[in-house]
Motif scaffolding. Sequence first.
Motif, mmCIF file in Angstrom:
data_model
loop_
_atom_site.group_PDB
_atom_site.id
_atom_site.type_symbol
_atom_site.label_atom_id
_atom_site.label_comp_id
_atom_site.label_asym_id
_atom_site.label_seq_id
_atom_site.Cartn_x
_atom_site.Cartn_y
_atom_site.Cartn_z
ATOM 1 N N LYS A 154 0.832 -1.215 0.000
ATOM 2 C CA LYS A 154 0.000 0.000 0.000
ATOM 3 C C LYS A 154 0.857 1.251 0.000
ATOM 4 C CE LYS A 154 -4.073 -1.605 2.476
ATOM 5 N NZ LYS A 154 -4.294 -1.929 3.878
ATOM 6 N N PHE A 155 2.124 1.104 0.383
ATOM 7 C CA PHE A 155 2.983 2.275 0.539
ATOM 8 C C PHE A 155 4.034 2.394 -0.561
ATOM 9 C CE2 PHE A 155 1.281 1.160 4.646
ATOM 10 C CZ PHE A 155 0.881 2.382 5.160
ATOM 11 N N ALA A 156 3.836 1.661 -1.654
ATOM 12 C CA ALA A 156 4.860 1.602 -2.698
ATOM 13 C C ALA A 156 5.205 2.986 -3.254
ATOM 14 C CB ALA A 156 4.395 0.687 -3.829
ATOM 15 N N ASP A 157 4.214 3.870 -3.332
ATOM 16 C CA ASP A 157 4.467 5.174 -3.955
ATOM 17 C C ASP A 157 4.588 6.299 -2.941
ATOM 18 O OD1 ASP A 157 4.493 4.172 -6.558
ATOM 19 O OD2 ASP A 157 2.299 4.038 -6.529
ATOM 20 N N VAL A 158 4.921 5.938 -1.712
ATOM 21 C CA VAL A 158 5.024 6.918 -0.638
ATOM 22 C C VAL A 158 6.506 7.219 -0.393
ATOM 23 C CG1 VAL A 158 4.885 6.897 1.883
ATOM 24 C CG2 VAL A 158 2.827 6.499 0.519
ATOM 25 N N TYR A 159 6.810 8.444 0.026
ATOM 26 C CA TYR A 159 8.202 8.765 0.346
ATOM 27 C C TYR A 159 8.546 8.276 1.760
ATOM 28 C CZ TYR A 159 8.411 11.605 -3.832
ATOM 29 O OH TYR A 159 8.399 12.009 -5.125
ATOM 30 N N PRO A 160 9.826 7.904 1.967
ATOM 31 C CA PRO A 160 10.207 7.299 3.249
ATOM 32 C C PRO A 160 9.854 8.138 4.476
ATOM 33 C CG PRO A 160 11.994 7.094 1.671
ATOM 34 C CD PRO A 160 10.946 7.930 1.018
ATOM 35 N N ASP A 161 9.896 9.456 4.360
ATOM 36 C CA ASP A 161 9.637 10.292 5.533
ATOM 37 C C ASP A 161 8.221 10.169 6.056
ATOM 38 O OD1 ASP A 161 12.085 11.239 6.107
ATOM 39 O OD2 ASP A 161 11.908 13.078 4.937
ATOM 40 N N GLU A 162 7.335 9.572 5.241
ATOM 41 C CA GLU A 162 5.965 9.420 5.697
ATOM 42 C C GLU A 162 5.766 8.096 6.431
ATOM 43 O OE1 GLU A 162 3.068 10.632 2.528
ATOM 44 O OE2 GLU A 162 4.906 11.180 1.494
ATOM 45 N N LEU A 163 6.827 7.279 6.531
ATOM 46 C CA LEU A 163 6.712 5.960 7.151
ATOM 47 C C LEU A 163 7.186 5.986 8.592
ATOM 48 C CD1 LEU A 163 8.212 3.737 4.299
ATOM 49 C CD2 LEU A 163 5.807 4.272 4.710
ATOM 50 N N SER A 164 6.695 5.032 9.389
ATOM 51 C CA SER A 164 7.187 4.874 10.752
ATOM 52 C C SER A 164 8.541 4.175 10.723
ATOM 53 C CB SER A 164 6.193 4.036 11.555
ATOM 54 O OG SER A 164 6.243 2.700 11.103
ATOM 55 N N GLY A 165 9.238 4.184 11.865
ATOM 56 C CA GLY A 165 10.569 3.577 11.937
ATOM 57 C C GLY A 165 10.581 2.110 11.530
ATOM 58 N N GLY A 166 9.599 1.359 12.034
ATOM 59 C CA GLY A 166 9.537 -0.056 11.700
ATOM 60 C C GLY A 166 9.311 -0.280 10.215
ATOM 61 N N MET A 167 8.426 0.530 9.631
ATOM 62 C CA MET A 167 8.153 0.401 8.192
ATOM 63 C C MET A 167 9.400 0.741 7.382
ATOM 64 S SD MET A 167 4.475 2.201 8.430
ATOM 65 C CE MET A 167 3.640 2.104 6.877
ATOM 66 N N LYS A 168 10.119 1.754 7.824
ATOM 67 C CA LYS A 168 11.349 2.134 7.103
ATOM 68 C C LYS A 168 12.327 0.964 7.072
ATOM 69 C CE LYS A 168 11.314 7.011 8.218
ATOM 70 N NZ LYS A 168 11.914 8.072 8.986
ATOM 71 N N GLN A 169 12.479 0.302 8.226
ATOM 72 C CA GLN A 169 13.430 -0.802 8.252
ATOM 73 C C GLN A 169 12.935 -1.975 7.410
ATOM 74 O OE1 GLN A 169 15.979 0.494 8.654
ATOM 75 N NE2 GLN A 169 17.046 -0.205 10.487
ATOM 76 N N ARG A 170 11.622 -2.140 7.310
ATOM 77 C CA ARG A 170 11.119 -3.193 6.423
ATOM 78 C C ARG A 170 11.469 -2.878 4.976
ATOM 79 N NH1 ARG A 170 5.430 -3.181 9.178
ATOM 80 N NH2 ARG A 170 4.519 -4.035 7.269
ATOM 81 N N VAL A 171 11.349 -1.594 4.610
ATOM 82 C CA VAL A 171 11.735 -1.203 3.250
ATOM 83 C C VAL A 171 13.235 -1.426 3.058
ATOM 84 C CG1 VAL A 171 11.843 0.676 1.583
ATOM 85 C CG2 VAL A 171 9.901 0.510 3.128
ATOM 86 N N ALA A 172 14.015 -1.075 4.086
ATOM 87 C CA ALA A 172 15.467 -1.237 3.972
ATOM 88 C C ALA A 172 15.821 -2.713 3.778
ATOM 89 C CB ALA A 172 16.156 -0.681 5.213
ATOM 90 N N ILE A 173 15.103 -3.597 4.461
ATOM 91 C CA ILE A 173 15.346 -5.034 4.296
ATOM 92 C C ILE A 173 14.978 -5.460 2.878
ATOM 93 C CG2 ILE A 173 14.574 -7.332 5.010
ATOM 94 C CD1 ILE A 173 14.265 -6.124 7.877
#
Lengths: 304, 321
Positions: A154-173
């Motif tokens: 659902k967040f594929a087209d969202v910029y990282p700053d709009e994500l929570s810390g946990g979500m950011k690390q999931r993207v990083a993984i």
Amino acid sequence: MNTANFKLPSYLTQSEAVKARFDDLKRRDVILEVSELGKTFESINGPVTALEGVNFRVHRREFVTVIGPSGCGKSTLIRILAGLESTSTGEVLLGGHPVDTPGPDRGMVFQGYTLFPWLTVKKNVMFGLRNQGFGDAEASREALEWIQLVGLEKFADVYPDELSGGMKQRVAIARALAAKPRILLMDEPFGALDAQTRSKMQSYLLEIWRHLDITVLFITHDLDEAIYLADRILVLDANPGRVNEVIEVAVPRPRTPAQFLQPEFLSARQRLDELIHPPSVTEEAVALDLSRLVREGEQTDAQD
Amino acid sequence: MSSSAWFAPRVALSPRRERALTALSFFLPLLLWATVSYTPFIWHPNIEITEPGSVSYFQQGMQIERAAFNEELERQRAAGGSLPDGVRANPVYLPAPHEVAIAFYTSFTTEPQRRSEQWLHQSLWHSIQIIFWGFILSSVVGVPLGILCGTFAAVSRIQEPFVEFFRYLPAPAFGALAVAILGIYDGPKIAIIFIGTFFQQVLVVANTTRQLDISLLEAALTLGANRRQLLFKVVIPGILPQLYRDQRILLGWAWTYLIVAELIGTSSGITWFITQQARYQNFENVFAAIIMIGIIGLLSDVALAKLGKSLFPWERASNKA
């Protein structure tokens, strides 16, 4: 935690199933081989030895955590493995080939969120693929699969700053895995997350790892995290950093948070406690002069 | 509405208060100016003569210091001549707001007096072109050089010490040299803008490039980026929003060199207009022209700020812009 009152099995005791799993694991190819690794930094007070004579091997699809007191050089170790820092002595072999520069065969997840803020989640995950020469359409398709794997479609087209810390690390993984590394290096990736998010992320990571052919080397300073995730735990000593002990975690897989209270878990936990917090240090830490504060406390009590 | 909320440290104001204060920031100086101009007992050090009387050198409309006027008045009173009369006035270099407002309007509607002269908007347009070309030429060289300085230590070492030295040399000092090399028309003017902007630009851009979080570069390296990809896919997009803000500030600096630049060689543009009007003592026109420069600068900056918000959507996500 004082577990000494309970009759815990030795942390070395393994059930038949766990033993069989370790036998199988050791028969697999060695992905990463570190031999006689040393690192010396120049400082104003002369050279400082961060790592000395570090030796270990990681097998294919193994999950190894690295733990140690602060200043044991765990971050230096993982940065050397990633090729972000040079070695002073010794050698790092990945699949039999020496490595000394960064490369996509070793994916890395950092503690700080290193997502590119100018790229959407999807473009972040595409970054490694594009570097490898994938076309836009193919990279995009592939990236979406990885984003789905970490549950962020659902967040594929969202910029990282709009994500929570946990979500950011999931993207990083997802971003690190999308580049198809042979080993995933993780430098305290959940260190900045709150306890609840962290335990969720641990389960996520185990789930992802279970379904992929990926080897993980994971740095942490959290003893429970080290046990919960690992096949083997590399316990480092400080000053200079060197491998003190390698613990085979006897907790059966698949893991669940309920296992935190199992005897195998607690005995490993006890062993880690002994290694990381030697008794002498804990005792001297409480020798504070509290006289004035205590007097104030007593006065308050008297008023009540 | 507690009064303390106006002065809570680092707390944002409500939009209404923000708008009110923005309006006030222009209104207060205007109020001060109007007060000094329209209240006869505040300042007004001169007397504008309405009736020369018997004083031989007085003329109608002439301004004279109050003390000198009173002296002449006393002298005529003693001598029994006809008395001069006048009203208190501010010096000619401080025209009243309405005079400047009228000048502002008429300067656009008044035809040039001589055929060789230009309309005001033509002068302005000429000035804007000088700024534009000076700034563009500087940016074309300065921005890439700054990025390279900030990225590669070797480029920085061979480049920055000299730039540090050169930026202390005042750009107008190169005026005569620029005229000798580039002639008397637009060339040397653009050169002065260039010199005034370029050396600061290299250092500012290099500094901005160095501010980029190094862990982003490290992450890119572990994702297999080569040197070229690092530069074009990480460094440049990473610094772009800050680079844009730098460019806005540098453009403001370029404007400050305009007046000096336009005095070099043949005087031209808005500077020519200002010096010409000052010579005729038409100070309301001078004020009008200065205000016009301010308006152009402010409007272009506001437009660029608005444009920046749409250029960098990820900045909007974090509310940094």
